[in-house]
Design a protein around this motif. Structure first.
Motif, mmCIF file in Angstrom:
data_model
loop_
_atom_site.group_PDB
_atom_site.id
_atom_site.type_symbol
_atom_site.label_atom_id
_atom_site.label_comp_id
_atom_site.label_asym_id
_atom_site.label_seq_id
_atom_site.Cartn_x
_atom_site.Cartn_y
_atom_site.Cartn_z
ATOM 1 N N UNK A 276 0.837 -1.207 0.000
ATOM 2 C CA UNK A 276 0.000 0.000 0.000
ATOM 3 C C UNK A 276 0.871 1.256 0.000
ATOM 4 N N UNK A 277 1.964 1.223 0.756
ATOM 5 C CA UNK A 277 2.842 2.400 0.834
ATOM 6 C C UNK A 277 3.548 2.651 -0.493
ATOM 7 N N UNK A 278 4.025 1.565 -1.122
ATOM 8 C CA UNK A 278 4.686 1.720 -2.423
ATOM 9 C C UNK A 278 3.747 2.409 -3.408
ATOM 10 N N UNK A 279 2.504 1.942 -3.417
ATOM 11 C CA UNK A 279 1.505 2.488 -4.330
ATOM 12 C C UNK A 279 1.246 3.964 -4.003
ATOM 13 N N UNK A 280 1.122 4.240 -2.712
ATOM 14 C CA UNK A 280 0.867 5.614 -2.261
ATOM 15 C C UNK A 280 1.996 6.561 -2.685
ATOM 16 N N UNK A 281 3.235 6.176 -2.385
ATOM 17 C CA UNK A 281 4.376 7.063 -2.662
ATOM 18 C C UNK A 281 4.567 7.246 -4.170
ATOM 19 N N UNK A 282 4.283 6.162 -4.926
ATOM 20 C CA UNK A 282 4.416 6.231 -6.381
ATOM 21 C C UNK A 282 3.408 7.244 -6.951
ATOM 22 N N UNK A 283 2.204 7.255 -6.359
ATOM 23 C CA UNK A 283 1.179 8.194 -6.847
ATOM 24 C C UNK A 283 1.595 9.642 -6.627
ATOM 25 N N UNK A 284 2.412 9.869 -5.606
ATOM 26 C CA UNK A 284 2.884 11.232 -5.325
ATOM 27 C C UNK A 284 4.185 11.539 -6.080
ATOM 28 N N UNK A 285 4.584 10.629 -6.953
ATOM 29 C CA UNK A 285 5.764 10.875 -7.783
ATOM 30 C C UNK A 285 7.091 10.589 -7.107
ATOM 31 N N UNK A 286 7.065 9.867 -5.988
ATOM 32 C CA UNK A 286 8.331 9.489 -5.331
ATOM 33 C C UNK A 286 8.895 8.267 -6.043
ATOM 34 N N UNK A 287 10.215 8.245 -6.208
ATOM 35 C CA UNK A 287 10.851 7.138 -6.925
ATOM 36 C C UNK A 287 11.429 6.139 -5.937
ATOM 37 N N UNK A 288 11.403 4.859 -6.297
ATOM 38 C CA UNK A 288 11.974 3.870 -5.356
ATOM 39 C C UNK A 288 13.479 4.060 -5.225
ATOM 40 N N UNK A 289 13.992 3.890 -4.029
ATOM 41 C CA UNK A 289 15.428 4.020 -3.792
ATOM 42 C C UNK A 289 15.934 2.688 -3.256
ATOM 43 N N UNK A 290 16.744 2.018 -4.049
ATOM 44 C CA UNK A 290 17.299 0.723 -3.622
ATOM 45 C C UNK A 290 18.755 0.928 -3.244
ATOM 46 N N UNK A 291 19.164 0.259 -2.214
ATOM 47 C CA UNK A 291 20.562 0.432 -1.816
ATOM 48 C C UNK A 291 21.139 -0.891 -1.320
ATOM 49 N N UNK A 292 22.430 -0.897 -1.216
ATOM 50 C CA UNK A 292 23.117 -2.103 -0.752
ATOM 51 C C UNK A 292 22.819 -2.314 0.732
ATOM 52 N N UNK A 293 22.928 -3.547 1.167
ATOM 53 C CA UNK A 293 22.742 -3.840 2.589
ATOM 54 C C UNK A 293 23.902 -3.275 3.404
#
Lengths: 364, 209
Positions: A15-32
């Motif tokens: 739900x959060x991914x969908x929400x943030x995507x709707x507001x134009x936020x981009x996913x941020x992936x990073x190393x562990x």
């Protein structure tokens, strides 16, 4: 996908991914992993100051990420006029306050970095409310402005010992010990009363004008008035309380800070705010605002399931044809039931119905 | 319904009386029984007795919305709770005590026996004294008598135990009294109920003062 197979944490993450995507936020992936040095230099910024460190194959000291924001700040660059808006859901590794051992914690959140303005703060606070709403249940978001308390305290005294003791009392809504601290430092009754008003404040955005009218005009009061007016007209107006006992390290945070509470969870589940000080410490010129949601805490909302682990326990023996066992299990599953095929009844498995094939058929 | 953790013992009984006088009574608590939880639906409160040092844990973890704990316990465990009111009950002091003839020669590490290692460490850190903490769970006064420690950091109420064992207070660290504490999340969702209890109790405490 059957919704029942998802945990509350997983549903919230989707739900959060969908929400943030709707507001134009981009996913941020990073190393562990992250450079150990980054955390050593900025340990005051983190929740807890211990990290799991190890040497990489090239001898470089690395750490299992205890914090996400630091990595995002470090990985970005200042672009005048632009804003970087990113969201994440990552595992971080911190020492648990209760067990004093390292724990893997799933954290989701977002960061807005760049020329942050009032709109960005409003959007971030709104998204914090939407995020709490996505979890379900009753929630409240408390909002504070660090400038208000800093101004009020520095008008009274510049003594670091007083400032530290007084902010501790305000954070604990502890008016009685604040009185003793003020008396020791020769603070007037009027100034003490002023600090008590901040300590006790707990009002809805619509009541901000009345509260602010009792305070001297400052950048902080003007900023609070502007945000409160926006929030009062927003759908979250009844879910927000201004509470100036909410404090943070002024070396890192500035301006607005906020914490989210869910009914049924004993501590805050969301924490965020403006952290221009942290940006500056890491050599960035941009401003920043963001928040993190501690997903591991949501476990407390889950009631233990009183039901069964499987609908049908299908018991078979050596004499049963495996193809017949599979066919029987498939028929059960086709009727919408869950089915576990076993040679013996597992001691801890809770089943609704037992279908015993050992009495029904013989092996071909 | 508000859950309230009371400290077992004499202090807890006095604290309950204060709740009762404030209008949040629960008559069943005074009946002899083996019940652990006492509830009054009318006043909307549910009391339970816990070990005094456990009160902040119950409140911080949200099992209790409110609780009453000594300032000594609050300082030692630093729970993340609101401290709403000084009830001015159970007054005593946290102090450094030692044998009457003891003189702290700062040439060696000071051996400190205590039930409160955090309070003791913070006190000596502030005055820049190097110490060795000996954590004990009871009969602290024995430590300097038997040479286990140079001094003790402990709660002193009347000082009788110290006097009878040839010990005396060497320094006062801070005054102690019972405090009304609240869980931070409960405070958000039950602010009116908690605010009302705190206000009524404050009136009684101020009256008595």
């Amino acid at each position: 996908m059957n919704d029942a197979v998802l945990t509350r944490e997983e549903k919230v993450v989707f739900a959060l991914r969908e929400l943030y995507r709707r507001y134009g936020y981009l996913p941020y992936r990073m190393s562990k992993f992250e450079e150990y040095e980054l955390y050593v230099r900025n340990k005051e910024f983190m929740v807890g100051d211990r990290v799991i460190a190890f040497n990489d194959t090239n001898g470089k000291m690395l750490a299992l990420k205890p914090d996400v924001t630091l990595s995002i700040i470090k990985g970005g660059e200042d672009r005048p006029g632009e804003k970087q808006k990113v969201y994440y859901d990552e595992n971080v590794y911190r020492v648990s306050k209760s067990t004093h051992r390292f724990k893997e914690i799933r954290q989701a959140g977002l960061e807005c970095i760049g020329e942050v303005d009032l709109y960005d703060v409003f959007e971030t606070v709104s998204l914090a409310c939407e995020s709490m709403n996505a979890i379900g249940g009753d929630y409240l978001l408390t909002v504070s402005h660090l400038g208000l308390l800093t101004d009020a305290l520095s008008r009274v005294s510049r003594d670091p010992a007083f400032l530290s003791a007084a902010s501790g009392c305000v954070a604990g809504k502890n008016a009685h010990d604040l009185k003793a601290v003020c008396e020791k430092s020769g603070v007037s009754d009027a100034d003490y009363d002023g600090l008590c008003r901040l300590l006790a404040a707990n009002f809805a955005p619509a009541d901000a004008p009345a509260f602010l009218s009792t305070l001297p005009d400052s950048d902080a009061t003007r900023e609070i008035a502007s945000l409160a007016a926006l929030l009062a007209a927003s759908p979250y107006a009844d879910k927000i309380r201004f509470d100036f006992s909410l404090t943070g390290d002024v070396n890192y945070y500035n301006g607005f800070i906020f914490k989210g509470f869910l009914r049924g969870i004993a501590s805050d589940v969301l924490s965020g705010g403006q952290y221009d000080g942290m940006m500056e410490k890491l050599g960035r010129k941009s401003r920043a605002v963001g928040f993190a949601l501690y997903l591991d805490l949501l476990e407390a909302l889950d009631e233990p399931e009183p039901g069964f682990d499987v609908d049908v326990l299908l018991l078979y023996g050596e004499q049963n044809d495996p193809a017949a066992v599979m066919a029987k299990a498939n028929t059960i599953r086709a009727s919408g039931k869950t089915c576990s095929a076993q040679r013996a009844i597992p001691e801890k498995l809770r089943y609704r119905e037992l279908v015993d094939l050992t009495k029904e058929a013989t092996k071909c | 319904m508000l859950n309230i953790a009371l400290p077992k013992g004499r202090l807890g009984e006095t604290v309950y009386d204060l709740f009762e006088r404030a209008g949040f009574d629960c008559p069943s608590i005074k009946e002899k029984s083996r019940k652990l939880i006492f509830e009054n639906e009318k006043t909307g409160v549910r009391f339970f007795w816990v070990k005094p040092s456990d009160v902040p844990i119950y409140v911080e973890r949200g099992a209790a919305d409110l609780g009453v704990a000594g300032k000594d316990i609050i300082l030692e465990y630093s729970p993340d709770v609101y401290e709403l009111l000084d009830l001015k009950l159970g007054k005593c002091r946290m102090a450094v005590a030692a044998k009457k003839d003891f003189h702290d020669e700062t040439v060696k590490t000071l051996r400190v026996a205590t039930k409160f290692p955090n309070i003791a460490s913070e006190y000596y850190e502030k005055i820049g004294r190097d110490i060795d903490i000996i954590k004990l769970n009871g009969s602290i006064e024995l430590a300097p008598i038997l040479g286990l420690s140079d001094v003790i950091v402990d709660i002193v109420e009347t000082g009788t135990t110290l006097r009878e064992n040839d010990l005396e207070v060497k320094a006062e660290i801070l005054p102690i009294s019972a405090r009304l504490i609240a869980n931070k999340s409960s405070f958000r969702f039950a602010d009116r109920e908690i605010g009302l209890i705190a206000e009524k109790m404050k009136e009684l405490v101020t009256e008595h003062d």
